[in-house]
Design a protein around this motif. Structure first.
Motif, PDB file in Angstrom:
ATOM      1  N   ARG A   2       0.806  -1.146   0.002  1.00 27.17           N
ATOM      2  CA  ARG A   2       0.038  -0.067  -0.129  1.00 27.17           C
ATOM      3  C   ARG A   2       0.718   1.038   0.081  1.00 27.17           C
ATOM      4  NH1 ARG A   2       0.301  -0.464   5.453  1.00 27.17           N
ATOM      5  NH2 ARG A   2       0.009   1.599   6.588  1.00 27.17           N
ATOM      6  N   GLU A   4       1.071   5.402   0.774  1.00 24.02           N
ATOM      7  CA  GLU A   4       0.281   6.471   1.845  1.00 24.02           C
ATOM      8  C   GLU A   4       0.977   7.652   1.098  1.00 24.02           C
ATOM      9  OE1 GLU A   4       0.516   6.264   5.906  1.00 24.02           O
ATOM     10  OE2 GLU A   4      -0.282   4.182   5.783  1.00 24.02           O
ATOM     11  N   GLY A  37      -7.097   7.186  -4.001  1.00 25.22           N
ATOM     12  CA  GLY A  37      -6.882   7.257  -2.786  1.00 25.22           C
ATOM     13  C   GLY A  37      -7.971   7.511  -1.833  1.00 25.22           C
ATOM     14  N   THR A  40      -7.663   8.953   4.807  1.00 21.27           N
ATOM     15  CA  THR A  40      -7.771   8.282   6.164  1.00 21.27           C
ATOM     16  C   THR A  40      -7.664   9.086   7.368  1.00 21.27           C
ATOM     17  OG1 THR A  40      -5.313   7.574   6.112  1.00 21.27           O
ATOM     18  CG2 THR A  40      -6.957   5.966   5.098  1.00 21.27           C
ATOM     19  N   VAL A  46      -4.518   7.091   1.026  1.00 25.63           N
ATOM     20  CA  VAL A  46      -4.115   5.498   1.116  1.00 25.63           C
ATOM     21  C   VAL A  46      -4.951   4.707   0.062  1.00 25.63           C
ATOM     22  CG1 VAL A  46      -3.888   3.597   2.360  1.00 25.63           C
ATOM     23  CG2 VAL A  46      -3.785   5.571   3.499  1.00 25.63           C
ATOM     24  N   ARG A  47      -4.011   3.871  -0.533  1.00 24.48           N
ATOM     25  CA  ARG A  47      -4.556   3.056  -1.521  1.00 24.48           C
ATOM     26  C   ARG A  47      -3.663   1.680  -1.675  1.00 24.48           C
ATOM     27  NH1 ARG A  47      -3.941   4.284  -7.882  1.00 24.48           N
ATOM     28  NH2 ARG A  47      -3.832   1.969  -8.059  1.00 24.48           N
ATOM     29  N   GLU A  48      -4.181   0.781  -2.259  1.00 21.53           N
ATOM     30  CA  GLU A  48      -3.559  -0.682  -2.597  1.00 21.53           C
ATOM     31  C   GLU A  48      -2.766  -0.359  -3.709  1.00 21.53           C
ATOM     32  OE1 GLU A  48      -3.091  -3.394  -0.591  1.00 21.53           O
ATOM     33  OE2 GLU A  48      -4.094  -2.047   1.009  1.00 21.53           O
ATOM     34  N   VAL A  49      -1.492  -0.737  -3.983  1.00 17.88           N
ATOM     35  CA  VAL A  49      -0.841  -0.826  -5.190  1.00 17.88           C
ATOM     36  C   VAL A  49      -0.891  -2.047  -5.808  1.00 17.88           C
ATOM     37  CG1 VAL A  49       1.529  -0.543  -6.099  1.00 17.88           C
ATOM     38  CG2 VAL A  49       0.871   0.787  -3.944  1.00 17.88           C
ATOM     39  N   GLU A  54       3.871  -2.245  -8.664  1.00 18.83           N
ATOM     40  CA  GLU A  54       4.721  -1.817  -7.366  1.00 18.83           C
ATOM     41  C   GLU A  54       6.243  -1.313  -7.531  1.00 18.83           C
ATOM     42  OE1 GLU A  54       4.997  -5.758  -5.560  1.00 18.83           O
ATOM     43  OE2 GLU A  54       2.801  -5.765  -4.590  1.00 18.83           O
ATOM     44  N   TYR A  72       4.309   0.845   2.023  1.00 16.74           N
ATOM     45  CA  TYR A  72       4.280  -0.304   3.014  1.00 16.74           C
ATOM     46  C   TYR A  72       4.169  -1.510   2.609  1.00 16.74           C
ATOM     47  CZ  TYR A  72       4.042   3.324   6.431  1.00 16.74           C
ATOM     48  OH  TYR A  72       4.047   4.700   6.994  1.00 16.74           O
ATOM     49  N   ASP A  74       3.049  -5.992   2.723  1.00 20.29           N
ATOM     50  CA  ASP A  74       1.727  -6.601   2.948  1.00 20.29           C
ATOM     51  C   ASP A  74       1.669  -6.815   4.531  1.00 20.29           C
ATOM     52  OD1 ASP A  74       0.718  -6.718   0.508  1.00 20.29           O
ATOM     53  OD2 ASP A  74       1.669  -8.495  -0.236  1.00 20.29           O
TER      54      ASP A  74
END
Length: 80
Positions: A2, A4, A37, A40, A46-49, A54, A72, A74
Motif C-alpha cells: 500500500r 500513503e 486514494g 484516512t 491511502v490505496r493498495e498498489v 509496485e 508499506y 503486505d
C-alpha cells in the motif's frame, strides 16, 4: 503493498506523477493527487498498489523531495 500520501506535505514538484500513473497533477492546487486514494486522516490518502505497479510506486515515493509518500509491504512494514 500500500501507498500513503500526505497531500499537506506535498510541494507540487510532480516528480511522482512522472514516475507512476497512480499520481496525477492538480495544477489548480499545486499538488499531486493519489488516484483512487482514500482519505484516512486529514490530507492523508491511502490505496493498495497493484502488483504490476509496485516498482513504479516505489520510484514515485523515492522521487518525492519532501518525503510525502510512503510505501508499506503486505506485513505493514515501511519499505520506502
Amino acid at each position: 503493498m500500500r501507498i500513503e500520501y500526505d497531500r499537506d506535505t506535498c510541494i507540487g514538484m510532480f516528480q511522482c506523477v512522472a514516475e507512476w500513473d497512480g499520481f496525477e497533477r492538480d495544477s489548480d492546487a499545486g499538488k499531486a493527487v493519489l488516484v483512487d486514494g482514500e482519505e484516512t486522516d486529514e490530507d492523508v490518502f491511502v490505496r493498495e498498489v497493484p502488483e504490476d505497479a509496485e516498482l513504479d510506486a516505489k520510484f514515485a515515493a523515492r522521487s518525492c523531495p519532501v518525503d510525502a509518500i510512503e510505501v508499506y509491504d503486505d506485513d505493514g512494514e515501511q519499505i520506502v
